[in-house]
Design an enzyme around this catalytic site. Structure first.
Site, PDB file in Angstrom:
ATOM      1  N   TYR A  49       0.769  -1.145  -0.047  1.00 52.18           N
ATOM      2  CA  TYR A  49      -0.305  -0.107   0.017  1.00 52.18           C
ATOM      3  C   TYR A  49       0.918   1.318   0.235  1.00 52.18           C
ATOM      4  CZ  TYR A  49      -4.074  -3.097   0.941  1.00 52.18           C
ATOM      5  OH  TYR A  49      -4.956  -4.221   0.747  1.00 52.18           O
ATOM      6  N   GLU A  50       0.180   2.228  -0.489  1.00 53.61           N
ATOM      7  CA  GLU A  50       1.221   3.278  -0.853  1.00 53.61           C
ATOM      8  C   GLU A  50       1.679   4.012   0.351  1.00 53.61           C
ATOM      9  OE1 GLU A  50      -0.749   7.093  -2.757  1.00 53.61           O
ATOM     10  OE2 GLU A  50      -1.858   4.887  -3.344  1.00 53.61           O
ATOM     11  N   SER A  51       0.616   3.912   1.304  1.00 55.50           N
ATOM     12  CA  SER A  51       1.573   5.214   2.632  1.00 55.50           C
ATOM     13  C   SER A  51       2.746   4.423   3.265  1.00 55.50           C
ATOM     14  CB  SER A  51       0.227   4.089   3.746  1.00 55.50           C
ATOM     15  OG  SER A  51      -0.274   2.943   3.621  1.00 55.50           O
ATOM     16  N   GLY A  52       3.497   3.172   2.823  1.00 58.82           N
ATOM     17  CA  GLY A  52       4.770   2.311   3.216  1.00 58.82           C
ATOM     18  C   GLY A  52       4.393   0.912   3.717  1.00 58.82           C
ATOM     19  N   MET A  80       6.994   6.581   2.770  1.00 57.57           N
ATOM     20  CA  MET A  80       6.664   6.536   1.023  1.00 57.57           C
ATOM     21  C   MET A  80       7.840   6.195   0.008  1.00 57.57           C
ATOM     22  SD  MET A  80       3.067   8.589   1.197  1.00 57.57           S
ATOM     23  CE  MET A  80       2.807   8.178  -0.237  1.00 57.57           C
TER      24      MET A  80
END
Length: 236
Positions: A49-52, A80
């Site tokens: 997920y792009e939140s890291g 990120m």
């Protein structure tokens, strides 16, 4: 056994992940499809997920990309910038799983604005987030979205993400493969070709021998309805 077209779409999306290892997940409908895949055809899939978050195994559906449940059981949490540079841009993502407000016959995606005037649109959407990076750097892209003439358009109002790596599009009406153009390969149970044509903003291309999507199984429906989305937030 009865089921809805949305349930068929989500199940088809989950089945498309069989055999995949690393999947970068966009927010929205892809969330419930990957959650179903983890519980059925792809138990070892590693979600990003792009939140890291890498290797996420959320115990419930996330409310947003920043939902703390995405950290549950994850293999790593990082800034990120590192996630995008080392994993996505480093070529380590097998498949990107995206949604969109609009798609055109070439597979280009719009999640930015609806309307011709960017500064004064009819609707302003969330924007790219990580979608453009995913669309350009994942080895291939699967798109999951509901289909109508408003979403399947001849030319997107804004080209947020290029369709060059979009390999498959799954809607609530059918399944498409993408070469130079979208090509219908399967109709969902109970859907007619006339319905699909009426929900497409261009002259529909058909694959040789269009098939029917296998219906959801009782176990897939149980997981969707009882475990993942009993309040039918995604499945409405």
């Amino acid at each position: 056994m009865t089921f809805t077209r949305t349930e068929t779409m989500v199940v088809a999306g989950a089945r498309a992940l069989e055999g995949r290892r690393v999947c970068f997940v966009g927010i929205g409908l892809p969330n419930i499809a990957v959650a179903l895949a983890q519980r059925t055809v792809a138990p070892g899939i590693e979600l990003i997920y792009e939140s890291g978050v890498y290797g996420s195994r959320p115990n419930r559906l996330p409310l947003s990309i920043g939902d703390p449940c995405l950290v549950t059981g994850s293999l790593a949490v990082m800034p990120m910038a590192e996630l995008f540079q080392y994993y996505l841009q480093g070529g380590l993502v097998d498949v990107g799983f995206l949604g969109a407000a609009q798609i055109d016959r070439r597979g280009d995606l719009n999640t930015t604005v609806i309307g011709d005037d960017y500064h004064h649109p009819k609707v302003r959407l969330p924007g790219s987030g990580g979608a453009c990076d995913i669309a350009q750097n994942a080895r291939e892209v699967i798109v999951l979205m509901r289909q109508s003439r408003r979403s399947f358009v001849d030319t997107v109002d804004f080209r947020t993400s290029p369709g060059s790596r979009v390999a498959r599009v799954i809607t609530d009406l059918g399944v498409y493969t993408v070469g130079e153009r979208l090509e219908l390969t399967a109709l969902h149970p109970g859907v007619t070709l006339d319905e699909v044509r009426a929900a497409t903003g261009w002259d529909l291309d058909l694959a040789p021998g269009v098939t029917e999507t296998p219906p959801p199984t009782a176990e897939e429906l149980r997981i969707l309805r009882e475990e993942l989305d009993p309040e039918r937030i995604y499945l409405r």
